[in-house]
Design a protein around this motif. Structure first.
Motif, PDB file in Angstrom:
ATOM      1  N   ARG A  59      -6.863 -12.136   4.099  1.00 54.49           N
ATOM      2  CA  ARG A  59      -7.320 -10.651   4.829  1.00 54.49           C
ATOM      3  C   ARG A  59      -7.032  -9.867   4.211  1.00 54.49           C
ATOM      4  O   ARG A  59      -6.330  -8.800   4.919  1.00 54.49           O
ATOM      5  CB  ARG A  59      -6.516 -11.504   6.027  1.00 54.49           C
ATOM      6  N   ALA A  60      -7.835  -9.150   3.373  1.00 54.71           N
ATOM      7  CA  ALA A  60      -8.010  -7.985   2.538  1.00 54.71           C
ATOM      8  C   ALA A  60      -6.238  -7.730   2.253  1.00 54.71           C
ATOM      9  O   ALA A  60      -6.615  -6.619   1.962  1.00 54.71           O
ATOM     10  CB  ALA A  60      -9.120  -7.187   3.889  1.00 54.71           C
ATOM     11  N   LEU A  61      -5.344  -8.301   2.087  1.00 54.31           N
ATOM     12  CA  LEU A  61      -4.328  -8.278   1.739  1.00 54.31           C
ATOM     13  C   LEU A  61      -3.644  -6.969   3.211  1.00 54.31           C
ATOM     14  O   LEU A  61      -2.550  -6.437   2.126  1.00 54.31           O
ATOM     15  CB  LEU A  61      -3.782  -7.043   0.026  1.00 54.31           C
ATOM     16  N   GLY A  83      -6.185 -18.090   9.873  1.00 51.81           N
ATOM     17  CA  GLY A  83      -6.952 -17.563   8.177  1.00 51.81           C
ATOM     18  C   GLY A  83      -7.777 -17.302   8.492  1.00 51.81           C
ATOM     19  O   GLY A  83      -9.087 -16.454   9.397  1.00 51.81           O
ATOM     20  N   ARG A  84      -8.525 -18.243   7.686  1.00 48.69           N
ATOM     21  CA  ARG A  84     -10.494 -18.350   7.627  1.00 48.69           C
ATOM     22  C   ARG A  84     -10.862 -18.911   8.501  1.00 48.69           C
ATOM     23  O   ARG A  84     -10.547 -19.739   8.858  1.00 48.69           O
ATOM     24  CB  ARG A  84     -10.525 -17.821   5.998  1.00 48.69           C
ATOM     25  N   PRO A 138     -11.476 -12.271   2.335  1.00 45.15           N
ATOM     26  CA  PRO A 138      -9.986 -12.457   1.104  1.00 45.15           C
ATOM     27  C   PRO A 138     -10.699 -11.876   0.633  1.00 45.15           C
ATOM     28  O   PRO A 138     -11.544 -11.536  -0.555  1.00 45.15           O
ATOM     29  CB  PRO A 138     -10.708 -13.888   1.507  1.00 45.15           C
ATOM     30  N   ALA A 139      -9.197 -11.957  -0.510  1.00 48.09           N
ATOM     31  CA  ALA A 139      -9.068 -10.868  -1.782  1.00 48.09           C
ATOM     32  C   ALA A 139      -8.676 -12.033  -3.088  1.00 48.09           C
ATOM     33  O   ALA A 139      -8.858 -13.228  -2.490  1.00 48.09           O
ATOM     34  CB  ALA A 139      -7.854 -10.624  -1.776  1.00 48.09           C
ATOM     35  N   MET A 162     -10.964  -7.228  -3.002  1.00 51.52           N
ATOM     36  CA  MET A 162     -11.959  -7.745  -1.655  1.00 51.52           C
ATOM     37  C   MET A 162     -13.429  -7.119  -1.581  1.00 51.52           C
ATOM     38  O   MET A 162     -13.514  -5.534  -2.059  1.00 51.52           O
ATOM     39  CB  MET A 162     -11.572  -7.108  -0.465  1.00 51.52           C
ATOM     40  N   ARG A 163     -14.182  -7.599  -1.585  1.00 46.70           N
ATOM     41  CA  ARG A 163     -15.826  -7.435  -2.126  1.00 46.70           C
ATOM     42  C   ARG A 163     -16.410  -7.789  -0.312  1.00 46.70           C
ATOM     43  O   ARG A 163     -16.045  -8.845  -0.006  1.00 46.70           O
ATOM     44  CB  ARG A 163     -16.813  -8.240  -2.918  1.00 46.70           C
TER      45      ARG A 163
END
Length: 367
Positions: A59-61, A83-84, A138-139, A162-163
């Motif tokens: 989660r994007a750190l 989580g996801r 997610p990273a 992250m993208r």
């Protein structure tokens, strides 16, 4: 007490003489949760003496949980750790996956309320969820490290990227590095956002920082060098309690949101914090005021939703539509980048809390 090793190479030998492994005192350790909504969630657990926090790799750190001397400092929402899941990008249903935590990253196409581009807009058609999509991304290229430096610091570090991307749409990359130095109860977040597309892209960017019990309790105080506090709406305007004061939780009390104009020092730095004199603790966020022309306070005193959010941002809580109508939606040019840094520091004891309020008073008095 932690050995103060700052700028002292001899402290390394002193510490190593007292431990079998440095991990008695400090480490950065990959972990994975095993049950409930958090099942499969990957994170990095970081311990820096009495400071302990979790950076959510999935989660994007973002930093979710943080403790100091065993005391929780932040808010965890009713759904708990997630989580996801399927609640990533579905309008207001995003509230089922907003965890709170020390901070979660909002953006990049939207912050705050969900927004749908109206017909006839000059902007591409789109449906943008509450607080955007980057917070659930997610990273990749995740790395964690713990190492001695030449000047005797023991540095704990988490990094990754992250993208946020779409076919025929945006292609935005967030590169993040989180560091903490043993002996210093502080976390520094260094972020860079890169527009890897070939068109201008919106870049709405906010750190949603969330403080909860027991740091947040009756008698706690929000400390901000605020020159002006504007209520977001009529509900907030009707709130007769000062924005800086924290009371006990009240059943079904509505949230209040304020837009603050902040004072800055001669170097352009400003801050915001929450302190609890009874507990003897506080948390301070430091940042460059020019990076965050907007600053919001989310004050929720409702029972079960008891939290104060402090939100440095490059965009207003009034949302994307407000900026589009004004013609000042912040954008980033193709193949360029922007950087921001925020630091979180735990302060302890009456003297430190007094120093923080004096810092506020000095900034407000000079403005």
């Amino acid at each position: 007490m932690p050995i103060d090793n700052r700028n002292n190479t001899a402290a390394r030998a002193a510490m190593l003489a007292r431990v079998g492994s440095v991990q008695q005192a400090a480490y950065a350790r990959p972990i994975e949760y095993q049950e409930g909504r958090a099942h499969g969630l990957k994170a990095i657990e970081v311990k820096n003496g009495p400071l302990r926090f979790m950076s959510m790799a999935d989660r994007a750190l973002d930093v979710a949980q943080i403790e100091y001397r065993g005391e929780n400092l932040t808010f965890l929402s009713k759904p708990g750790l997630n989580g996801r899941n399927q609640f990533d990008t579905n309008g207001l249903e995003a509230q089922r996956s907003i965890m709170g935590g020390l901070f979660f990253t909002c953006g990049f196409e939207n912050i705050c309320a969900p927004y749908v581009t109206p017909a006839g807009s000059k902007y591409p058609a789109g449906s943008y969820p509450m607080h955007g999509r980057i917070r659930t991304t997610p990273a990749e290229h995740v790395s964690s490290d713990a190492r001695w430096t030449e000047n005797g610091d023991y540095v704990l570090e988490v990094s990754g990227e992250m993208r946020e991307a779409e076919l025929f749409g945006e292609n935005m990359v967030l590169r993040r590095r989180i560091t903490s130095v043993y002996g210093t109860p502080s976390i520094t977040v260094e972020d860079e956002v890169i527009n890897e597309s070939f068109r201008d892209e919106p870049l709405m960017w906010m750190y949603h920082c969330n403080f909860g019990w027991p740091l947040l309790d009756e008698g706690a105080e929000v400390v901000i060098p605020s020159l002006k506090a504007t209520p977001r709406d009529e509900t907030t305007a009707a709130d007769d309690t000062p924005w800086s004061e924290i009371g006990a939780p009240v059943e079904n009390r509505p949230e209040s949101v304020y837009l603050h104009e902040l004072a800055a020092d001669a170097d352009g730095h400003s801050f915001a914090g929450v302190v609890n004199r009874k507990l003897g603790l506080g948390v301070v966020i430091d940042f460059a005021a020019a990076d965050f022309p907007y600053f919001m306070e989310w004050k929720s005193m409702g029972a079960g939703d008891y939290v104060v959010g402090l939100e440095p941002s490059n965009s207003s809580v009034l949302g994307r539509g407000w900026h589009e109508e004004r013609g000042d939606l912040h954008t980033i040019a193709p193949q360029t980048s922007e950087r921001k840094t925020v630091a979180f520091t735990v302060i302890e004891g009456e003297t430190a809390i007094d120093a923080l309020t004096a810092r506020r008073d000095a900034l407000v008095g000079k403005a």
